[in-house]
Motif scaffolding. Structure first.
Motif, PDB file in Angstrom:
ATOM      1  N   LEU A  78       0.592  -0.925   0.061  1.00 33.86           N
ATOM      2  CA  LEU A  78      -0.649   0.268   0.054  1.00 33.86           C
ATOM      3  C   LEU A  78       0.887   0.884  -0.365  1.00 33.86           C
ATOM      4  O   LEU A  78       0.472   2.285  -0.640  1.00 33.86           O
ATOM      5  CB  LEU A  78      -1.546  -0.037   1.478  1.00 33.86           C
ATOM      6  N   HIS A  79       1.555   1.680   0.879  1.00 31.75           N
ATOM      7  CA  HIS A  79       2.966   2.183   0.658  1.00 31.75           C
ATOM      8  C   HIS A  79       3.592   2.473  -0.283  1.00 31.75           C
ATOM      9  O   HIS A  79       3.499   3.935  -0.966  1.00 31.75           O
ATOM     10  CB  HIS A  79       3.800   2.254   2.035  1.00 31.75           C
ATOM     11  N   ILE A  80       3.499   1.525  -1.268  1.00 32.19           N
ATOM     12  CA  ILE A  80       4.529   1.509  -2.435  1.00 32.19           C
ATOM     13  C   ILE A  80       3.573   2.232  -3.529  1.00 32.19           C
ATOM     14  O   ILE A  80       3.809   3.607  -4.049  1.00 32.19           O
ATOM     15  CB  ILE A  80       5.195  -0.090  -2.348  1.00 32.19           C
ATOM     16  N   ASN A 153     -10.411   3.601 -11.175  1.00 37.09           N
ATOM     17  CA  ASN A 153      -9.892   3.759 -13.178  1.00 37.09           C
ATOM     18  C   ASN A 153      -8.370   2.631 -13.978  1.00 37.09           C
ATOM     19  O   ASN A 153      -8.604   1.692 -14.293  1.00 37.09           O
ATOM     20  CB  ASN A 153      -9.148   5.157 -13.827  1.00 37.09           C
ATOM     21  N   GLU A 154      -7.737   2.451 -12.504  1.00 32.24           N
ATOM     22  CA  GLU A 154      -6.332   1.556 -12.931  1.00 32.24           C
ATOM     23  C   GLU A 154      -6.134   0.487 -12.352  1.00 32.24           C
ATOM     24  O   GLU A 154      -5.350  -0.178 -12.666  1.00 32.24           O
ATOM     25  CB  GLU A 154      -4.962   2.581 -12.323  1.00 32.24           C
ATOM     26  N   ARG A 155      -7.417  -0.240 -11.347  1.00 33.35           N
ATOM     27  CA  ARG A 155      -7.455  -0.974 -11.194  1.00 33.35           C
ATOM     28  C   ARG A 155      -6.272  -1.339 -10.044  1.00 33.35           C
ATOM     29  O   ARG A 155      -5.877  -2.754  -9.763  1.00 33.35           O
ATOM     30  CB  ARG A 155      -7.326  -2.381 -12.297  1.00 33.35           C
ATOM     31  N   LEU A 156      -5.444  -0.561  -9.249  1.00 31.49           N
ATOM     32  CA  LEU A 156      -5.359  -0.607  -7.754  1.00 31.49           C
ATOM     33  C   LEU A 156      -5.632  -0.093  -7.191  1.00 31.49           C
ATOM     34  O   LEU A 156      -6.689   0.851  -6.873  1.00 31.49           O
ATOM     35  CB  LEU A 156      -3.803   0.540  -7.978  1.00 31.49           C
ATOM     36  N   TYR A 157      -5.270  -1.378  -6.016  1.00 29.66           N
ATOM     37  CA  TYR A 157      -5.888  -0.969  -4.780  1.00 29.66           C
ATOM     38  C   TYR A 157      -5.137  -1.590  -3.581  1.00 29.66           C
ATOM     39  O   TYR A 157      -3.925  -2.734  -3.804  1.00 29.66           O
ATOM     40  CB  TYR A 157      -7.138  -2.473  -4.982  1.00 29.66           C
ATOM     41  N   GLY A 158      -5.315  -0.872  -2.560  1.00 27.00           N
ATOM     42  CA  GLY A 158      -4.563  -1.202  -0.795  1.00 27.00           C
ATOM     43  C   GLY A 158      -4.829  -1.276  -0.367  1.00 27.00           C
ATOM     44  O   GLY A 158      -5.948  -0.531   0.339  1.00 27.00           O
ATOM     45  N   VAL A 159      -4.421  -2.084   0.842  1.00 28.91           N
ATOM     46  CA  VAL A 159      -5.220  -2.024   2.623  1.00 28.91           C
ATOM     47  C   VAL A 159      -3.684  -2.316   2.790  1.00 28.91           C
ATOM     48  O   VAL A 159      -2.022  -2.904   3.018  1.00 28.91           O
ATOM     49  CB  VAL A 159      -6.071  -3.886   2.467  1.00 28.91           C
ATOM     50  N   GLN A 160      -3.752  -1.697   4.677  1.00 31.62           N
ATOM     51  CA  GLN A 160      -2.953  -2.144   5.871  1.00 31.62           C
ATOM     52  C   GLN A 160      -3.387  -2.976   5.879  1.00 31.62           C
ATOM     53  O   GLN A 160      -1.232  -3.586   6.539  1.00 31.62           O
ATOM     54  CB  GLN A 160      -3.587  -0.400   6.551  1.00 31.62           C
ATOM     55  N   TRP A 161      -3.849  -4.142   6.723  1.00 27.82           N
ATOM     56  CA  TRP A 161      -4.123  -4.885   7.497  1.00 27.82           C
ATOM     57  C   TRP A 161      -3.431  -6.000   6.291  1.00 27.82           C
ATOM     58  O   TRP A 161      -3.099  -5.664   4.920  1.00 27.82           O
ATOM     59  CB  TRP A 161      -5.652  -4.855   7.787  1.00 27.82           C
TER      60      TRP A 161
END
Length: 184
Positions: A78-80, A153-161
């Motif tokens: 997620l940070h990246i 739109n970019e299909r980018l997803y991030g989770v911290q957990w």
């Protein structure tokens, strides 16, 4: 069918991500974060940026965000994603180690099927402090204002957990949802 690639960023849970996906019957392969982007682009249907200790050891992983394939960032992943797209990461006021209650702010295909509040497992000291332009904040907790974000739109997803850890309630659902996104 092409596999999902799990990018090893030297985190303690990367092999668990791989094992969880394989146990779910999802074709998966672990790769180094130094794997050339052209090799990644032609070899998989989606990328999972695994966790790790620091943004200084992420290799060429930020370049995977530009390949036009779905990417899921977990913890350091997620940070990246945040820093590569112009957001910011800082040391959290409290960090998150252990069970955390997360509130869903915005419905999204990645979080489909989850209740408005869920218990997850956290293991981090840093957090996203500025969400990049074009991203939507999907979830928050008392200890972290960006528990999940996405650029649909970019299909980018991030989770911290960590959905791969058994202490995250129904963590496999997140991987099922991401796999479905990769097949669309």
């Amino acid at each position: 069918m092409l596999p999902l690639y799990v990018v090893n960023n030297y985190g303690q849970f990367n092999h668990l991500i791989l094992r969880t996906l394989r146990d779910m019957g999802i074709e998966t392969k672990m790769i180094s974060n130094e794997t050339p982007p052209t090799e990644v682009a032609r070899g998989c249907r989606g990328v999972i940026l695994g966790g790790g200790p620091t943004l200084e050891r992420i290799g060429v992983a930020p370049k995977y965000l530009d390949l036009g394939i779905p990417v899921l960032g977990i913890c350091l992943g997620l940070h990246i994603m945040a820093t590569a797209r112009g957001g910011m990461v800082r040391r959290g006021a409290r960090g998150g180690f252990g069970a955390v209650e997360v509130d869903i702010l915005e419905r999204n295909p990645l979080l489909e099927g989850y209740p408005d509040r869920m218990q997850v497992w956290a293991s981090h000291a840093d957090e996203v402090s500025v969400v990049p332009e074009g991203f939507v904040r999907l979830a928050e907790s008392e200890i972290c204002s960006v528990e999940a974000m996405a650029s649909p739109n970019e299909r980018l997803y991030g989770v911290q957990w960590h959905p791969e850890v058994s202490h995250t309630v129904n963590g496999r659902l997140l991987f099922e949802n991401f796999n479905r996104i990769c097949l669309e």
